[in-house]
Design an enzyme around this catalytic site. Structure first.
Site, PDB file in Angstrom:
ATOM      1  N   ASP A 173      -6.067   8.543  -6.771  1.00 17.35           N
ATOM      2  CA  ASP A 173      -6.512   9.333  -5.619  1.00 17.35           C
ATOM      3  C   ASP A 173      -5.480  10.431  -5.400  1.00 17.35           C
ATOM      4  O   ASP A 173      -4.276  10.164  -5.328  1.00 17.35           O
ATOM      5  CB  ASP A 173      -6.622   8.446  -4.377  1.00 17.35           C
ATOM      6  CG  ASP A 173      -7.167   9.172  -3.147  1.00 17.35           C
ATOM      7  OD1 ASP A 173      -6.972  10.400  -3.042  1.00 17.35           O
ATOM      8  OD2 ASP A 173      -7.763   8.515  -2.281  1.00 17.35           O
ATOM      9  N   CYS A 227      -4.503  12.084  -2.866  1.00 11.75           N
ATOM     10  CA  CYS A 227      -3.620  12.034  -1.687  1.00 11.75           C
ATOM     11  C   CYS A 227      -2.354  11.243  -1.964  1.00 11.75           C
ATOM     12  O   CYS A 227      -1.304  11.489  -1.363  1.00 11.75           O
ATOM     13  CB  CYS A 227      -4.351  11.482  -0.468  1.00 11.75           C
ATOM     14  SG  CYS A 227      -4.641   9.709  -0.495  1.00 11.75           S
ATOM     15  N   TYR A 228      -2.430  10.285  -2.922  1.00  9.98           N
ATOM     16  CA  TYR A 228      -1.245   9.487  -3.237  1.00  9.98           C
ATOM     17  C   TYR A 228      -0.239  10.264  -4.076  1.00  9.98           C
ATOM     18  O   TYR A 228       0.857   9.750  -4.345  1.00  9.98           O
ATOM     19  CB  TYR A 228      -1.654   8.179  -3.920  1.00  9.98           C
ATOM     20  CG  TYR A 228      -2.392   7.275  -2.974  1.00  9.98           C
ATOM     21  CD1 TYR A 228      -1.750   6.738  -1.863  1.00  9.98           C
ATOM     22  CD2 TYR A 228      -3.744   6.986  -3.154  1.00  9.98           C
ATOM     23  CE1 TYR A 228      -2.428   5.933  -0.954  1.00  9.98           C
ATOM     24  CE2 TYR A 228      -4.434   6.198  -2.259  1.00  9.98           C
ATOM     25  CZ  TYR A 228      -3.769   5.667  -1.160  1.00  9.98           C
ATOM     26  OH  TYR A 228      -4.443   4.889  -0.266  1.00  9.98           O
ATOM     27  N   ARG A 238      -2.931   1.233  -4.370  1.00 11.48           N
ATOM     28  CA  ARG A 238      -2.640  -0.195  -4.438  1.00 11.48           C
ATOM     29  C   ARG A 238      -2.902  -0.695  -5.854  1.00 11.48           C
ATOM     30  O   ARG A 238      -3.546  -0.012  -6.652  1.00 11.48           O
ATOM     31  CB  ARG A 238      -3.530  -0.974  -3.452  1.00 11.48           C
ATOM     32  CG  ARG A 238      -3.257  -0.716  -1.995  1.00 11.48           C
ATOM     33  CD  ARG A 238      -4.251  -1.445  -1.114  1.00 11.48           C
ATOM     34  NE  ARG A 238      -5.555  -0.787  -1.088  1.00 11.48           N
ATOM     35  CZ  ARG A 238      -6.689  -1.371  -0.715  1.00 11.48           C
ATOM     36  NH1 ARG A 238      -6.689  -2.642  -0.350  1.00 11.48           N
ATOM     37  NH2 ARG A 238      -7.822  -0.705  -0.703  1.00 11.48           N
ATOM     38  N   HIS A 292      -7.090  15.944   1.828  1.00 20.27           N
ATOM     39  CA  HIS A 292      -6.671  15.917   0.430  1.00 20.27           C
ATOM     40  C   HIS A 292      -6.035  17.236   0.006  1.00 20.27           C
ATOM     41  O   HIS A 292      -5.150  17.249  -0.853  1.00 20.27           O
ATOM     42  CB  HIS A 292      -7.848  15.542  -0.471  1.00 20.27           C
ATOM     43  CG  HIS A 292      -8.184  14.086  -0.429  1.00 20.27           C
ATOM     44  ND1 HIS A 292      -9.123  13.566   0.435  1.00 20.27           N
ATOM     45  CD2 HIS A 292      -7.658  13.038  -1.111  1.00 20.27           C
ATOM     46  CE1 HIS A 292      -9.175  12.248   0.270  1.00 20.27           C
ATOM     47  NE2 HIS A 292      -8.299  11.906  -0.660  1.00 20.27           N
ATOM     48  N   ASP A 350     -10.014  14.384  -3.697  1.00 19.14           N
ATOM     49  CA  ASP A 350      -9.514  13.049  -4.026  1.00 19.14           C
ATOM     50  C   ASP A 350      -9.430  12.875  -5.548  1.00 19.14           C
ATOM     51  O   ASP A 350      -8.397  12.555  -6.122  1.00 19.14           O
ATOM     52  CB  ASP A 350     -10.458  12.039  -3.356  1.00 19.14           C
ATOM     53  CG  ASP A 350     -10.360  10.617  -3.877  1.00 19.14           C
ATOM     54  OD1 ASP A 350      -9.706  10.370  -4.894  1.00 19.14           O
ATOM     55  OD2 ASP A 350     -10.967   9.730  -3.252  1.00 19.14           O
ATOM     56  N   LYS A 368      -6.469  -0.360  -8.086  1.00 22.22           N
ATOM     57  CA  LYS A 368      -7.322   0.626  -7.426  1.00 22.22           C
ATOM     58  C   LYS A 368      -7.382   1.901  -8.261  1.00 22.22           C
ATOM     59  O   LYS A 368      -6.601   2.102  -9.190  1.00 22.22           O
ATOM     60  CB  LYS A 368      -6.797   0.942  -6.017  1.00 22.22           C
ATOM     61  CG  LYS A 368      -6.852  -0.239  -5.056  1.00 22.22           C
ATOM     62  CD  LYS A 368      -8.284  -0.659  -4.778  1.00 22.22           C
ATOM     63  CE  LYS A 368      -8.345  -1.799  -3.778  1.00 22.22           C
ATOM     64  NZ  LYS A 368      -9.730  -2.217  -3.491  1.00 22.22           N
ATOM     65  N   HIS A 389       0.859  -1.190   0.000  1.00 23.84           N
ATOM     66  CA  HIS A 389       0.000   0.000   0.000  1.00 23.84           C
ATOM     67  C   HIS A 389       0.894   1.239   0.000  1.00 23.84           C
ATOM     68  O   HIS A 389       1.930   1.268   0.667  1.00 23.84           O
ATOM     69  CB  HIS A 389      -0.878  -0.044   1.260  1.00 23.84           C
ATOM     70  CG  HIS A 389      -1.824   1.095   1.417  1.00 23.84           C
ATOM     71  ND1 HIS A 389      -1.429   2.348   1.836  1.00 23.84           N
ATOM     72  CD2 HIS A 389      -3.165   1.172   1.223  1.00 23.84           C
ATOM     73  CE1 HIS A 389      -2.475   3.147   1.894  1.00 23.84           C
ATOM     74  NE2 HIS A 389      -3.536   2.461   1.526  1.00 23.84           N
ATOM     75  N   ASP A 396     -11.670  18.518   1.081  1.00 26.83           N
ATOM     76  CA  ASP A 396     -11.423  18.322   2.513  1.00 26.83           C
ATOM     77  C   ASP A 396      -9.985  18.710   2.808  1.00 26.83           C
ATOM     78  O   ASP A 396      -9.169  18.887   1.899  1.00 26.83           O
ATOM     79  CB  ASP A 396     -11.724  16.882   2.953  1.00 26.83           C
ATOM     80  CG  ASP A 396     -10.866  15.855   2.242  1.00 26.83           C
ATOM     81  OD1 ASP A 396      -9.643  15.852   2.453  1.00 26.83           O
ATOM     82  OD2 ASP A 396     -11.415  15.054   1.457  1.00 26.83           O
TER      83      ASP A 396
END
Length: 374
Positions: free
Chosen positions: A247, A249-250, A241, A311, A301, A244, A198, A308
């Site tokens: 996103d 945040c990654y 991952r 993020h 995201d 998936k 992850h 938010d």
């Protein structure tokens, strides 16, 4: 992909958009400053994450190059002091247990402030006792008393102890070996041995090993292969991952792995191109600028999601890393450039430099007292 494709198709056809890729700094700052003053009842679900809210907002403001009034900084200091547990570490809110994650968030929030009088709220003696108490014989860390064990704990402890100059061999006995067991057959790291690779856990594992000076115990080529395949070929952002969705945040949790790998390879005197990171920095910036900005301020995201502070923080942190390789890479207008963040601590670089000087002076002044309590 379809929602991202619509945005890319619409934007790429507009010359003015293509030329500027605007980062809406003022709208993002308005959203962040408002959240720093008061949050709505909708944030009640984050009652045990208040230090995190402080860090996400403060760090985002710092990255965007804005200042925080000293009066607000002192109020934040008073709040963080109120969640510092008498036995050491920081809680998510008053009258809760101290937790390694909220301790990391609180310390990072303190060091995101720019007044040394705020730094002094941290009780370094008690903090060291708390970190030692969370350490297990196998090298892992428990997140809180009788809590779960995962690699976040090792990272949080390594960051906090380094920034506060309280790290010791005893505190991290067997930790590097335990982290190495978390590497999976794919190359990334899981939360603990035997779990799925992850992005967040991989970043925590690698950053912790760098702070411990123990990077030779892992399979670096396999890690690099896994990390490179997490950048999505169409969107340009990262997934957390295998199989998936992308996103925002990654952008940091996965994008942040590459400066760390770069650091390790430089130490091995490889033939690495030193001018840029080993991912597509322009593509990541395009994804953040086009697909992760909320028109009214804040970041998201992915398209269709609500803004938010989490993020906002990690999209901006990823944007900073994508811009600040050895040779700067800025997509769009030059005004899109934001401040560099430290790839290991994720606090703006200028603050880290100041903090390390301060903590070293504290260690010299009070070191004997801390050692006597080991």
């Amino acid at each position: 992909e379809s929602s991202v494709e619509k945005i890319y198709s619409a934007c790429m056809g507009k010359t003015r958009f293509n030329d500027t890729f605007p980062l809406n700094k003022q709208r993002h700052l308005a959203y962040l400053h408002k959240g720093l003053k008061k949050l709505s009842v909708n944030f009640e679900c984050l009652d045990s994450s208040r230090p995190w809210l402080c860090f996400w907002i403060l760090h985002s403001i710092n990255l965007l190059g804005d200042s925080i009034p000293k009066s607000h900084q002192l109020l934040i200091k008073e709040f963080l002091l109120s969640v510092q547990h008498p036995t050491g570490g920081f809680c998510g809110n008053v009258n809760q247990l101290p937790h390694l994650a909220t301790t990391y968030a609180a310390v990072s929030a303190v060091f995101s402030l720019d007044h040394e009088e705020c730094y002094e709220l941290i009780n370094r003696e008690n903090l060291k006792r708390f970190l030692l108490a969370m350490h297990n014989n196998d090298g892992s860390f428990t997140m809180h008393l009788d809590g779960e064990v995962d690699v976040r704990g090792a990272y949080c402890a390594a960051v906090v102890s380094t920034l506060c100059s309280i790290k010791s061999d005893e505190m991290f006995h067997n930790t590097a070996q335990w982290i190495a067991q978390c590497q999976t057959y794919e190359g990334g790291f899981g939360s603990r041995p035997g779990t799925e690779a992850h992005g967040g856990y991989t970043y925590c594992a690698l950053a912790a090993l760098i702070l411990l000076g123990e990077t030779r115990c892992i399979n670096l080529p396999l890690l690099l292969d896994w990390a490179c395949h997490r950048q999505m070929r169409f969107e340009g952002g990262f997934q957390g991952r295998t199989n998936k969705l992308v996103d925002g945040c990654y952008s940091f949790w996965q994008g942040g792995i590459f400066p760390l790998i770069h650091h390790i390879l430089e130490g091995e005197k490889s033939t690495l191109d030193r001018s840029s990171w080993l991912f597509h920095q322009q593509a990541l910036q395009e994804f953040i600028l086009y697909c992760c900005q909320c028109p009214s301020g804040g970041l998201v995201d992915k398209p269709g999601k609500s803004r938010d502070f989490y993020h906002s923080c990690y999209c901006l942190s990823g944007l900073s890393l994508a811009q600040h390789s050895r040779e700067k890479v800025v997509v769009g207008d030059a005004a899109n450039l934001i401040k560099p963040t430290h790839p290991v601590f994720n606090v703006v670089l200028e603050n880290v430099e100041k903090v390390l000087v301060w903590s070293a002076s504290q260690s010299k002044t009070n070191g004997n007292k801390i050692v006597e309590n080991d």
